[in-house]
Design an enzyme around this catalytic site. Structure first.
Site, mmCIF file in Angstrom:
data_model
loop_
_atom_site.group_PDB
_atom_site.id
_atom_site.type_symbol
_atom_site.label_atom_id
_atom_site.label_comp_id
_atom_site.label_asym_id
_atom_site.label_seq_id
_atom_site.Cartn_x
_atom_site.Cartn_y
_atom_site.Cartn_z
ATOM 1 N N ARG A 82 6.292 -0.958 10.601
ATOM 2 C CA ARG A 82 5.853 0.344 10.129
ATOM 3 C C ARG A 82 4.341 0.433 10.318
ATOM 4 O O ARG A 82 3.610 -0.412 9.806
ATOM 5 C CB ARG A 82 6.224 0.532 8.650
ATOM 6 N N HIS A 126 -1.486 8.394 7.010
ATOM 7 C CA HIS A 126 -1.831 7.385 6.016
ATOM 8 C C HIS A 126 -3.334 7.514 5.722
ATOM 9 O O HIS A 126 -4.120 6.623 6.021
ATOM 10 C CB HIS A 126 -1.447 5.981 6.517
ATOM 11 N N GLU A 171 2.260 8.188 0.457
ATOM 12 C CA GLU A 171 1.718 8.214 -0.903
ATOM 13 C C GLU A 171 0.843 9.425 -1.216
ATOM 14 O O GLU A 171 -0.363 9.288 -1.464
ATOM 15 C CB GLU A 171 0.928 6.926 -1.184
ATOM 16 N N ASN A 296 7.121 2.730 -1.947
ATOM 17 C CA ASN A 296 6.159 1.632 -1.975
ATOM 18 C C ASN A 296 6.074 1.141 -3.408
ATOM 19 O O ASN A 296 5.817 1.930 -4.324
ATOM 20 C CB ASN A 296 4.770 2.100 -1.533
ATOM 21 N N TYR A 298 4.508 -1.857 -6.010
ATOM 22 C CA TYR A 298 3.613 -2.988 -6.253
ATOM 23 C C TYR A 298 3.685 -3.518 -7.671
ATOM 24 O O TYR A 298 3.647 -4.714 -7.899
ATOM 25 C CB TYR A 298 2.161 -2.594 -5.938
ATOM 26 N N GLU A 355 6.737 -0.478 1.442
ATOM 27 C CA GLU A 355 5.610 -1.379 1.186
ATOM 28 C C GLU A 355 5.916 -2.180 -0.068
ATOM 29 O O GLU A 355 6.449 -1.639 -1.041
ATOM 30 C CB GLU A 355 4.288 -0.622 0.930
HETATM 31 C C1 GBH Z 1 -0.768 1.137 -0.991
HETATM 32 O O1 GBH Z 1 -1.116 1.929 -2.086
HETATM 33 C C2 GBH Z 1 -1.313 1.738 0.263
HETATM 34 O O2 GBH Z 1 -0.316 2.494 0.927
HETATM 35 C C3 GBH Z 1 -1.900 0.737 1.225
HETATM 36 O O3 GBH Z 1 -2.638 1.398 2.195
HETATM 37 C C4 GBH Z 1 -2.740 -0.264 0.457
HETATM 38 O O4 GBH Z 1 -3.436 -1.143 1.285
HETATM 39 C C5 GBH Z 1 -1.796 -1.024 -0.430
HETATM 40 O O5 GBH Z 1 -1.086 -0.167 -1.255
HETATM 41 C C6 GBH Z 1 -2.494 -2.044 -1.319
HETATM 42 O O6 GBH Z 1 -3.355 -1.414 -2.207
HETATM 43 O O7 GBH Z 1 -4.323 -0.552 -11.514
HETATM 44 O O8 GBH Z 1 -2.343 -1.517 -12.540
HETATM 45 O O9 GBH Z 1 -2.824 0.876 -12.759
HETATM 46 C C7 GBH Z 1 -0.998 1.313 -3.348
HETATM 47 C C8 GBH Z 1 -0.724 2.276 -4.472
HETATM 48 C C9 GBH Z 1 -1.387 2.939 -6.652
HETATM 49 C C10 GBH Z 1 -0.698 0.670 -6.303
HETATM 50 C C11 GBH Z 1 -2.162 2.530 -7.878
HETATM 51 C C12 GBH Z 1 -1.423 0.239 -7.553
HETATM 52 C C13 GBH Z 1 -2.525 0.991 -9.598
HETATM 53 C C14 GBH Z 1 -1.979 -0.058 -10.489
HETATM 54 N N1 GBH Z 1 -1.343 1.838 -5.704
HETATM 55 N N2 GBH Z 1 -1.620 1.328 -8.488
HETATM 56 S S1 GBH Z 1 -2.938 -0.337 -11.929
#
Ligand code: GBH
Length: 457
Positions: A82, A126, A171, A296, A298, A355
């Protein structure tokens, strides 16, 4: 969901194993071959906007090393890749004149992927809007829907058939929250009045690009959103309320209009007088049948009531939690919960995890050429196991794209955070697969079954 330790990790036939990147984060050479500047080139060159003043001028130099990178993908056995296209390489002014050399770059990349048996998943946007369009108001200008559809059309015509899986936006929440509300990301605005307008226009642009695809393309198109499940910090009504609002703001703000044709009512509460009345007709454009949704994932957040605007919600740190280098809690169960919530809320649409990954304090490349990153292996395997649970619960998950293929430019955090399964030496630009890449390669080769194997450390 409970699971016995000897779980048989069977993934559906055709489940696609891959890795992801984004143009601005890896390519470098942003102005090469006639490309126009993007808002990220401009933002990163504005003093004080990124950590250490880091820019994407070189990044991983993927623009010149794409062949070597595809060879690495093949060596690891990736089935899918991707990536995103830089809009201002294709249309230097954002609309109008097409820059053939920019198009050629992606055309060659796609051919090379296909020649190596790797399926391309192409993200149109992006975060790197052509600067020329930002000068015309960017996502605040209602014309952006036409601009985006025009850009999409150029790529559909050039690549559809070779590319069979398309993504409109990556996103939209991050684009507006970071770019228009809090200002940490390009274009760096801070306005609660602008944020809902940018969000809404992004969704109109998404709808317009899907409509254009239906007229031009013959394969699949979807939307990628970031989801972070919200759990209340206590049983109190105030925390429950804050949690519901935080969930509507981050997780429903884009999926609701795209799939249900309306906004969650909490948004009006959150934004108050900054929430405009949108023309009813807009929703007809926004709500388009999608072939899949990309999620995505995390982390999660545990939410408590607070006074911070606009969410009146605060994330509560978990004293016994495990955190990554970016300060995000490792919470695999949240991915299962997210996927199940998606199916329960929006129905049986195919889903890709587009992701998932983590930055940890990786050691340097050792004498023996290895980068020992057991925490990343642990993170990936727990999240793959969480996906397996969601599939067992009936969610139609079709594939997994690890974030990221390469260590890369982490936006305003510059090169300080490494998410790659492949280490990049930013001096020599040499690539070294980390232990996690080798491990992931074995997972792919066994179609997931090796998830139950003892860990290699
Ligand atoms: C992605 O966004 C992006 O698509 C990518 O480009 C980027 O490199 C990758 O993630 C890594 O950052 O601080 O505990 O409240 C990530 C989206 C949104 C994930 C905000 C973490 C905050 C968590 N992010 N979120 S916190």
């Amino acid at each position: 969901m409970t699971r016995s330790p000897d779980t048989d990790f069977t993934f559906p036939e055709g489940f696609l194993w891959g890795a992801a990147t984004a143009a601005h984060q890896i390519e470098g050479a942003p102005l090469a071959d006639g490309a126009g500047p993007s808002i990220w080139t401009r933002f990163a060159h504005t003093p004080g906007m990124t950590l250490n003043g880091d820019t994407g001028d070189v990044a991983c130099d993927h623009y010149h090393r794409w062949k070597e990178d595809v060879a690495l993908m093949r060596e690891l056995g990736l089935q899918a890749y991707r990536f995103s296209v830089s809009w201002s390489r294709i249309l230097p002014e954002g609309t109008g004149r097409v820059n053939q050399k920019g198009l050629d770059f992606y055309s060659r990349l796609v051919d090379e992927l296909l020649a190596n048996g790797i399926e391309p998943l192409l993200t149109l946007y992006h975060w790197d809007l052509p600067a020329a369009l930002d000068d015309r108001g960017g996502w605040l200008n209602r014309d952006c829907a036409d601009w985006f559809a025009e850009y999409g059309r150029v790529l559909y015509r050039a690549l559809d058939g070779r590319v069979k899986k398309w993504v409109t936006l990556n996103e939209p929440w991050v684009i507006t929250d970071g770019g228009y509300l809090h200002g940490a990301l390009a274009p760096g605005h801070r306005s609660r009045y602008e944020a809902p307008i940018a969000s809404h226009n992004l969704m109109r642009a998404h709808g317009a690009a899907v409509q254009a695809y239906r007229a031009e393309g013959a394969h699949e198109i979807g939307l990628v959103v970031n989801i972070e499940p919200k759990y209340p910090a206590s049983q109190s009504a105030a925390d429950a309320d804050a949690t519901r609002r935080a969930h509507a703001y981050m997780n429903e703000q884009y999926l609701h209009p795209a799939l249900l044709g309306r906004y969650p009512p909490e948004l009006k509460q959150i934004f108050g007088d900054a929430w405009p009345e949108f023309p009813e007709d807009d929703f007809k454009q926004i709500v388009q049948p999608l072939d899949f949704v990309g999620i995505n994932y995390y982390t999660r957040s545990v939410t408590a009531a607070s006074d911070s605007y606009p969410l009146e919600a605060g994330a509560v740190r978990q004293p016994l939690g495990t955190y990554t280098e970016t300060g995000w809690e490792v919470f695999p169960q949240g991915l299962t919960d997210t996927l199940v919530w998606f199916k329960d809320t929006y129905g049986d649409l195919p889903v890709y995890v587009t992701e998932n990954g983590a930055a940890f304090f990786d050691p340097a490349v050792a004498e023996d050429g290895r980068v020992r990153d057991p925490l990343r292996i642990d993170y990936l395997r727990k999240h793959l196991s969480a996906i397996h649970d969601a599939i067992a619960a009936g969610v139609d998950v079709r594939g997994y794209m690890a974030w990221s293929l390469l260590d890369n430019l982490e936006w305003s955090l510059g090169y300080s955070k490494r998410f790659g399964i492949i280490h990049v030496n930013y001096g020599t630009l040499e690539r070294t697969p980390k232990d996690s890449a080798r491990w992931y390669s074995g997972i792919i080769e066994s179609h997931g079954r090796a998830l139950s194997d003892p860990l290699p450390y």
